[in-house]
Design an enzyme around this catalytic site. Structure first.
Site, PDB file in Angstrom:
ATOM      1  N   ASP A  17       0.805  -1.160   0.053  1.00 41.74           N
ATOM      2  CA  ASP A  17       0.278  -0.144   0.015  1.00 41.74           C
ATOM      3  C   ASP A  17       0.904   1.255  -0.022  1.00 41.74           C
ATOM      4  OD1 ASP A  17      -2.385   1.767   0.400  1.00 41.74           O
ATOM      5  OD2 ASP A  17      -1.590   1.684   2.597  1.00 41.74           O
ATOM      6  N   ASP A  19      -0.021   5.083   0.781  1.00 46.16           N
ATOM      7  CA  ASP A  19      -0.303   6.143   1.695  1.00 46.16           C
ATOM      8  C   ASP A  19      -0.457   5.474   3.198  1.00 46.16           C
ATOM      9  OD1 ASP A  19      -0.545   8.425  -0.012  1.00 46.16           O
ATOM     10  OD2 ASP A  19      -2.260   7.431  -0.868  1.00 46.16           O
ATOM     11  N   ASN A 262      13.945  14.716  29.820  1.00 49.33           N
ATOM     12  CA  ASN A 262      12.910  15.218  29.051  1.00 49.33           C
ATOM     13  C   ASN A 262      13.098  16.413  28.265  1.00 49.33           C
ATOM     14  OD1 ASN A 262      11.699  13.846  31.455  1.00 49.33           O
ATOM     15  ND2 ASN A 262      10.224  13.661  29.692  1.00 49.33           N
ATOM     16  N   GLU A 312      12.607  10.223  25.299  1.00 43.52           N
ATOM     17  CA  GLU A 312      13.232  10.052  26.656  1.00 43.52           C
ATOM     18  C   GLU A 312      14.697   9.469  26.624  1.00 43.52           C
ATOM     19  OE1 GLU A 312      10.329   9.585  29.580  1.00 43.52           O
ATOM     20  OE2 GLU A 312       8.839   8.944  28.254  1.00 43.52           O
ATOM     21  N   ARG A 337      14.350  -1.818  18.909  1.00 39.17           N
ATOM     22  CA  ARG A 337      13.087  -2.766  18.918  1.00 39.17           C
ATOM     23  C   ARG A 337      11.757  -1.696  18.980  1.00 39.17           C
ATOM     24  NH1 ARG A 337      10.662  -2.575  24.258  1.00 39.17           N
ATOM     25  NH2 ARG A 337      11.993  -1.642  25.808  1.00 39.17           N
TER      26      ARG A 337
HETATM   27  N1  RBF Z   1       8.192   1.550  28.563  1.00 35.75           N
HETATM   28  C1  RBF Z   1       7.166   0.672  28.054  1.00 35.75           C
HETATM   29  O1  RBF Z   1       6.132   0.510  28.697  1.00 35.75           O
HETATM   30  N2  RBF Z   1       7.447  -0.189  27.216  1.00 35.75           N
HETATM   31  C2  RBF Z   1       8.574  -0.149  26.555  1.00 35.75           C
HETATM   32  O2  RBF Z   1       9.013  -0.753  25.408  1.00 35.75           O
HETATM   33  C3  RBF Z   1       9.657   0.712  27.022  1.00 35.75           C
HETATM   34  N3  RBF Z   1      10.879   1.022  26.529  1.00 35.75           N
HETATM   35  C4  RBF Z   1      11.801   1.943  27.156  1.00 35.75           C
HETATM   36  C5  RBF Z   1      13.248   2.083  26.469  1.00 35.75           C
HETATM   37  C6  RBF Z   1      13.919   2.775  27.180  1.00 35.75           C
HETATM   38  C7  RBF Z   1      15.342   2.959  26.240  1.00 35.75           C
HETATM   39  C8  RBF Z   1      13.682   3.706  28.070  1.00 35.75           C
HETATM   40  C9  RBF Z   1      14.399   4.807  28.619  1.00 35.75           C
HETATM   41  C10 RBF Z   1      12.344   3.788  28.428  1.00 35.75           C
HETATM   42  C11 RBF Z   1      11.251   2.764  27.953  1.00 35.75           C
HETATM   43  N4  RBF Z   1      10.183   2.674  28.568  1.00 35.75           N
HETATM   44  C12 RBF Z   1       9.273   1.741  27.888  1.00 35.75           C
HETATM   45  C13 RBF Z   1       9.603   3.560  29.869  1.00 35.75           C
HETATM   46  C14 RBF Z   1       9.003   4.735  29.413  1.00 35.75           C
HETATM   47  O3  RBF Z   1       9.506   5.389  28.518  1.00 35.75           O
HETATM   48  C15 RBF Z   1       8.649   5.202  30.722  1.00 35.75           C
HETATM   49  O4  RBF Z   1       7.423   5.461  30.940  1.00 35.75           O
HETATM   50  C16 RBF Z   1       9.380   6.688  30.813  1.00 35.75           C
HETATM   51  O5  RBF Z   1      10.751   6.530  30.729  1.00 35.75           O
HETATM   52  C17 RBF Z   1       9.234   7.273  32.215  1.00 35.75           C
HETATM   53  O6  RBF Z   1       9.040   8.780  31.863  1.00 35.75           O
HETATM   54  P1  ADP Z   2      11.910  11.278  34.248  1.00 34.11           P
HETATM   55  O1  ADP Z   2      10.366  10.773  34.765  1.00 34.11           O
HETATM   56  O2  ADP Z   2      11.874  11.122  32.573  1.00 34.11           O
HETATM   57  O3  ADP Z   2      12.688  10.608  34.906  1.00 34.11           O
HETATM   58  P2  ADP Z   2      12.603  13.525  35.700  1.00 34.11           P
HETATM   59  O4  ADP Z   2      12.737  15.085  35.124  1.00 34.11           O
HETATM   60  O5  ADP Z   2      11.731  13.792  37.101  1.00 34.11           O
HETATM   61  O6  ADP Z   2      11.834  12.741  34.368  1.00 34.11           O
HETATM   62  O7  ADP Z   2      14.120  13.139  35.860  1.00 34.11           O
HETATM   63  C1  ADP Z   2      14.995  12.948  34.970  1.00 34.11           C
HETATM   64  C2  ADP Z   2      16.298  13.864  35.134  1.00 34.11           C
HETATM   65  O8  ADP Z   2      17.203  13.196  35.960  1.00 34.11           O
HETATM   66  C3  ADP Z   2      16.706  14.510  33.819  1.00 34.11           C
HETATM   67  O9  ADP Z   2      16.085  15.537  33.383  1.00 34.11           O
HETATM   68  C4  ADP Z   2      18.086  14.801  34.250  1.00 34.11           C
HETATM   69  O10 ADP Z   2      18.211  16.305  34.685  1.00 34.11           O
HETATM   70  C5  ADP Z   2      18.293  13.888  35.440  1.00 34.11           C
HETATM   71  N1  ADP Z   2      19.437  12.720  34.987  1.00 34.11           N
HETATM   72  C6  ADP Z   2      20.573  12.250  35.986  1.00 34.11           C
HETATM   73  N2  ADP Z   2      21.141  11.135  35.264  1.00 34.11           N
HETATM   74  C7  ADP Z   2      20.359  11.129  34.345  1.00 34.11           C
HETATM   75  C8  ADP Z   2      21.051  10.316  33.051  1.00 34.11           C
HETATM   76  N3  ADP Z   2      21.793   9.332  33.384  1.00 34.11           N
HETATM   77  N4  ADP Z   2      20.036  10.347  31.987  1.00 34.11           N
HETATM   78  C9  ADP Z   2      19.249  11.173  31.934  1.00 34.11           C
HETATM   79  N5  ADP Z   2      18.907  11.974  32.837  1.00 34.11           N
HETATM   80  C10 ADP Z   2      19.461  11.963  34.259  1.00 34.11           C
HETATM   81 MG    MG Z   3      -2.726   2.923   3.836  1.00 37.57          MG
END
Ligand code: RBF
Ligand code: ADP
Ligand code: MG
Length: 391
Positions: A17, A19, A262, A312, A337
Site C-alpha cells: 500500500d 499512503d 525530557n 526520553e 526494538r
Molecule cells: N515503557 C514501556 O512501557 N514499554 C517499553 O517498551 C519501554 N521501552 C523503554 C526503553 C527505554 C530505552 C527507556 C529509557 C524507557 C522505556 N520505557 C518503556 C519506559 C517509558 O518510557 C517510561 O514511561 C518513561 O521512561 C518514564 O518517563
Molecule cells: P523522568 O520521569 O523522565 O525520570 P525527571 O525530570 O523527574 O523525569 O528526571 C529525569 C532527570 O534526571 C533528567 O532531566 C536529568 O536532569 C536527570 N538525570 C540524571 N542522570 C541522568 C541520566 N543518566 N540520564 C538522563 N537524565 C538524568
Molecule cells: Mg494506507
C-alpha cells in the site's frame, strides 16, 4: 492474529500500500485538514484521524464534512481541498524503512506491486518524488481501475493478476483496516503496520501486526531476510535533535530507577513524526559535561496517555545529580526494538537495562562510533575539549 505456532506459507511477491504504509501521508493530511477546517471556524482533532485512514478520497471527504458539520457541500469541500493536497505531495516523506524495503526487495529480484485506493495518476505523481520507486514496481493498481476500492479485495486481486501469480503467493503490507480486510479477502498473507498508534488490537484478521516497517521480518514469509541488522541493532539515517532539559514526570527516575532527560517536544515535533515509536540509541552531548552514550524511547509513555510523542533519552553515565536547563543534543543513529507492553515493572526495567547494554556495545562499533564526533554534539559542550572526558 498469528500465534507462535503459526507456520506461514512462503510468498514470492509483495504488494504494498502507498499512503500510510510507504509514505507518511498522514502528516500532510493532518496539516491540510487542520488549515482547511480552521477556515470554517472549526478545530481539527488529530485523534479523530483514524476515521479517514484507508478511505477513498470521496469517503474521507464525506466523513469530515459530517463530523465537523462544515458549512459546505461535499462537492465544494472536494474542489477546495484537492489542490491543497496536490501542493503538498512533493513534501510527503517516506516512512522509516520504506526505502530500505524497496531497495532490498529490488536487489533480490522480488516482484513488487503498489495497490492503493488513490487514482493511478495520483499514485504515479506521489512516487515520482522518490528516487528508484517508479522502477521498483512492475505493477501499479489505482482505485480508479477497479469497481470498488478497499475493503473490497478487487485491487489486490487485480494486482496479483497483473503480476501473473496466484493471490496465495502474495504478501500484502498495509497500514489501514480496510486494506487489511481487502488483502485477507483476496486470499493473501497480510502484515499490518498500523499508522495510528495503539490500535493494533483492531487488526485481528492480519497475519501479523508490526509497529513499523523496521520490524518487518521477511524470512517469516519465505522472502530473503534483511541483512543490515548488526548485533541486535539496525543502523538508521542519523537524526539530530536537541534543546534545554526540562522537568519530566519523575516516573523514570522515581519508579523505574532509570532517569530520562525530557526535551520540550514542541521543538521538534516534525522530526518526531518521522520516527515511529520504539527504542533508539546514539550519542548525547550535554553542555559543559561532555558526550555520552545514550539509549532512548520515542513515543512511549503509557503512564500519562500523552497525545504527542515524547523523547526520553537515558544517558548511560552516572551523574549523581540533575541537569535541568542544560542544553542536551542528541545524535540518534540506530534502532533496537518496537515499544512493548510489559506484564510487570520488573520485566520492563530488565528490558530497558538490556537495551542499555545493547546500545553500549553497539556504539563502539565503527558504524556508530564516528557520530560521537558530530559537530552538532560538540557545540552543545561550549566548544570545550571533551575528547578526554569519560564516556
Ligand atoms: N515503557 C514501556 O512501557 N514499554 C517499553 O517498551 C519501554 N521501552 C523503554 C526503553 C527505554 C530505552 C527507556 C529509557 C524507557 C522505556 N520505557 C518503556 C519506559 C517509558 O518510557 C517510561 O514511561 C518513561 O521512561 C518514564 O518517563
Ligand atoms: P523522568 O520521569 O523522565 O525520570 P525527571 O525530570 O523527574 O523525569 O528526571 C529525569 C532527570 O534526571 C533528567 O532531566 C536529568 O536532569 C536527570 N538525570 C540524571 N542522570 C541522568 C541520566 N543518566 N540520564 C538522563 N537524565 C538524568
Ligand atoms: Mg494506507
Amino acid at each position: 492474529m498469528a500465534d507462535s505456532n503459526f507456520v506461514p506459507r512462503a510468498t514470492s511477491h509483495v504488494i504494498l500500500d502507498l499512503d500510510g504504509t510507504l509514505l507518511n501521508t498522514d502528516a500532510i493530511t493532518n496539516e491540510v485538514l487542520k488549515v482547511f477546517i480552521m477556515r470554517y471556524g472549526k478545530k481539527w482533532d488529530s485523534r479523530k484521524a483514524h476515521r479517514i485512514v484507508g478511505r477513498t478520497p470521496a469517503e474521507a471527504a464525506a466523513i469530515i464534512v459530517e463530523d465537523y458539520e462544515l458549512s459546505c457541500t461535499l462537492e465544494e469541500f472536494i474542489s477546495q481541498i484537492t489542490p491543497m493536497f496536490f501542493d503538498q505531495w512533493c513534501n510527503i516523506k517516506p516512512l522509516p524503512g520504506s526505502n530500505r524495503l524497496i531497495k532490498h526487495l529490488t536487489s533480490h529480484g522480488i516482484p513488487m506491486a503498489l495497490a492503493s485506493n488513490s487514482p493511478k495518476s495520483n499514485i504515479e505523481e506521489k512516487i515520482s518524488f522518490h528516487e528508484g520507486w517508479k522502477e521498483a514496481f512492475s505493477v501499479i493498481v489505482g482505485g480508479d481501475e477497479v469497481n470498488m476500492g478497499k475493503p473490497s479485495p478487487e485491487i489486490f486481486v487485480e494486482a496479483a493478476k497483473r503480476l501473473n501469480v496466484d493471490p496465495s503467493t502474495c504478501l500484502v503490507v498495509e497500514d489501514s483496516l480496510p486494506g487489511v480486510t481487502a488483502g485477507k479477502e483476496a486470499g493473501m498473507l497480510v502484515v499490518a503496520v498500523p499508522s495510528i498508534p495503539k490500535q493494533g488490537g483492531l487488526y485481528n484478521s492480519a497475519d501479523e501486526v508490526i509497529n513499523s516497517l523496521l520490524d518487518l521480518r521477511l524470512e517469516k514469509w519465505g522472502l530473503p531476510p534483511f541483512d543490515d541488522w548488526v548485533e541486535d541493532t539496525l543502523p538508521i539515517e542519523p537524526c539530530y535533535i536537541g534543546g534545554p532539559v526540562v522537568k519530566g514526570f519523575g516516573r523514570g527516575s522515581k519508579i523505574l530507577g532509570i532517569p530520562t532527560a525530557n526535551l520540550p517536544a514542541e521543538n521538534f515535533s516534525s522530526v518526531l513524526s518521522e520516527h515511529t515509536s520504539g527504542v533508539y540509541f546514539g550519542w548525547a552531548g550535554l553542555s559543559s559535561r561532555g558526550i555520552f552514550k545514550m539509549v532512548m524511547s520515542i513515543g512511549w509513555n503509557p503512564y500519562f496517555d500523552n497525545a504527542e510523542k515524547t523523547v526520553e533519552p537515558w544517558l548511560l553515565h552516572d551523574f549523581g545529580e540533575d541537569f535541568y536547563g542544560e542544553e542536551l543534543r542528541l545524535a540518534i543513529v540506530g534502532y533496537i526494538r518496537p515499544e512493548a507492553n510489559f506484564p510487570t515493572l520488573e520485566s520492563l526495567i530488565a528490558r530497558i537495562h538490556e537495551d542499555g547494554r545493547i546500545a553500549e556495545r553497539a556504539l563502539d562499533l565503527p558504524i556508530y562510533a564516528g557520530y560521537k564526533d558530530s559537530p552538532y554534539l560538540k557545540i552543545a559542550c561550549n566548544e570545550v575539549a571533551f575528547t578526554d572526558r569519560p564516556v
